[in-house]
Design an enzyme around this catalytic site. Structure first.
Site, short mmCIF file in Angstrom:
data_model
loop_
_atom_site.label_atom_id
_atom_site.label_comp_id
_atom_site.label_asym_id
_atom_site.label_seq_id
_atom_site.Cartn_x
_atom_site.Cartn_y
_atom_site.Cartn_z
CB SER A 189 -60.36 -58.49 19.84
OG SER A 189 -59.30 -59.32 19.39
CG ASP A 438 -52.82 -58.32 24.38
OD1 ASP A 438 -52.46 -58.86 23.32
OD2 ASP A 438 -53.84 -57.60 24.46
CG HIS A 441 -55.61 -57.15 21.39
ND1 HIS A 441 -55.59 -58.26 22.22
CD2 HIS A 441 -56.62 -57.33 20.51
CE1 HIS A 441 -56.57 -59.08 21.85
NE2 HIS A 441 -57.20 -58.55 20.81
#
Length: 470
Positions: A189, A438, A441
């Site tokens: 990702s 998160d 990311h």
């Protein structure tokens, strides 16, 4: 992709010269040269005319020697500015010409040799090239502004290398460099995050057209975009291990990795790629069983299984080595038919455990002296860079291969993650006890745009080198 829904992610968190002038010697050499010349003239009376000219000659020689070192002197003139980066270029230019390089030439040399990965984040009021409304390719979980993030100071920083300036991204230049080419982002990702950033920046000059998408659940695991005006293709290949792997499931909580086989889901398309950007690492922190040939090498965090615990460092190295060897073997024979960039590991910034209200609440970058890159982050980066250098030596100029070493500059940006804004309006219901974060990311726009600014400079340098060789 690592998400907060991954019950095994906690296993990852627990496993985690100064030049001297020698003026006296140079002066002695010059005096010796002058005295030797005087003795020569005294021996032969026939040089009377030249003797009359001697004082003028000596004045000229002394003037020149004051401003420029003699040709045989190994030391540069202490009166001229000289940085460590242009020492070699400066000395070679003096041996070929009486005049030193111009400031423009010195600046060009510095820019070419610049270490883009060693620097600091500095305040910048200009902000990013795009925003949350001008780019239609931002994944929902990275669209921090649309999701309600109001502290936008994280957008007002730029990476400043110590030795030079990192130019702002030039979308037209990037598109020209990939004209009639195929750029493939391969990995986890983080590869997708970097790809999305690139598409957003390129979209300010030319709108990307989605021509293929293969979704698994909510994720675009295999996608392709085209820029028709440039006949350029940018694609994404989901391959979190780069080598062949079977991802964990509801019936088996362990990933299975086959370290001696590259993942053919992307590798079989290698023949149509011109530039591969590899990005991986986080999935190696999840429990897994490792295979090589017909043997089980061991595992990482696999209680209940009769396998030796071997961690993930050596496994990461083997996976990258297998991947780079496969690229060299399959494409190296075609000369410079393919370029390879390995984006190094990017640290997370959870404060506390990820599944127990762990968050990334910082609103400013760290200063260099605040934090030192160490532990797992440093080791992951070290392994990736070592494997890139080893593969380069074995490739012997059959392809171009470099590391995009973003680990340190990413490490200094705890403020750039979506945090609670991975979901829209996370605090709409008031002060809830637990909000999912998160801290792996990156928000778009955000710090990860810098990865692609450096990528462009690497591509420009490659192009300049190719022109110079021709």
């Amino acid at each position: 992709m690592i998400t907060a829904k991954n019950k095994n992610y906690s296993a990852f968190l627990h496993s985690s010269s100064l030049l001297k002038t020698h003026k006296g010697k140079s002066t002695a050499r010059r005096k010796g040269l002058i005295m030797g010349t005087i003795d020569l003239f005294n021996r032969d009376k026939s040089f009377s005319l030249m003797k009359r000219l001697l004082p003028w000659t000596l004045c000229v020689l002394l003037t020149i020697s004051f401003f420029y070192p003699l040709p045989f002197s190994p030391f540069p003139n202490p009166h001229l500015p000289l940085s460590s980066n242009n020492t070699i270029t400066y000395l070679s230019s003096l041996s070929a010409s009486a005049s030193p390089p111009s400031s423009a030439e010195r600046e060009k040399t510095n820019e070419t040799r610049c270490d883009y990965f060693n620097g600091e984040w500095v305040s910048d009021s200009k902000g990013p090239l795009y925003n949350d409304t001008t780019c239609g390719t931002i994944k929902e979980g990275r669209n921090c502004i649309t999701h309600g993030r109001t502290d936008l100071e994280y957008l007002k920083w730029r990476w400043k290398p110590i030795e030079c300036n990192l130019p702002r991204f030039e979308p037209q230049t990037f598109l020209q460099l990939i004209k009639n080419k195929h750029v493939a982002f391969v990995g986890d990702s983080m590869a997708r995050n970097q790809l999305e950033s690139l598409l957003c920046m390129l979209a300010t000059a030319s709108t990307p057209k989605l021509v293929y998408s293969n979704k698994t659940g909510k994720e675009n695991q295999f996608s392709r975009w085209n820029f028709p005006s440039f006949n350029a293709t940018v694609s994404l290949y989901w391959s979190p291990f780069l080598v062949h792997g079977i991802e964990k499931s509801s019936t088996d909580p362990n990933n299975k990795l086959y370290l001696d086989h590259v993942d053919e889901r992307w590798a079989r398309y290698m023949g149509e790629m011109d530039l591969i950007v590899l990005s991986f690492g986080h999935w190696f922190l999840i429990p897994a069983v490792y295979h090589e040939g017909d043997s089980v090498l061991g595992c990482h965090y696999c209680p209940g299984l009769n396998h030796t615990e071997i961690g993930f460092y050596d496994v990461l190295r083997k996976a990258l080595r297998t991947t780079l060897k496969s690229i060299v073997d399959r494409r190296g024979a075609r000369g410079r038919g393919i370029d390879v960039i390995v984006t190094t590991f990017t640290p997370h910034h959870f404060e506390g455990e990820w599944d127990k209200a762990g968050a990334c609440p910082k609103t400013k970058p760290y200063r260099n002296e605040e934090k030192q890159l160490e532990g797992m982050n440093a080791e992951m980066r070290k392994i990736e860079i070592e494997e890139v250098e080893e593969a380069k030596a074995k490739a012997r100029r059959r392809l171009r291969l470099e590391a995009l070493d973003v680990t340190k500059l990413a490490f200094l940006r705890p403020d750039g993650h979506p945090g609670p804004y991975m979901n829209p309006s996370p605090f709409v219901n008031g002060n809830v006890k637990h909000v999912q974060n998160d801290c792996v990311h990156w928000c778009l726009p955000g710090p990860i745009d810098t990865w692609n600014e450096i990528l462009l400079e690497m591509m420009k340098n490659w192009e300049n080198q190719l022109r110079n060789e021709d």
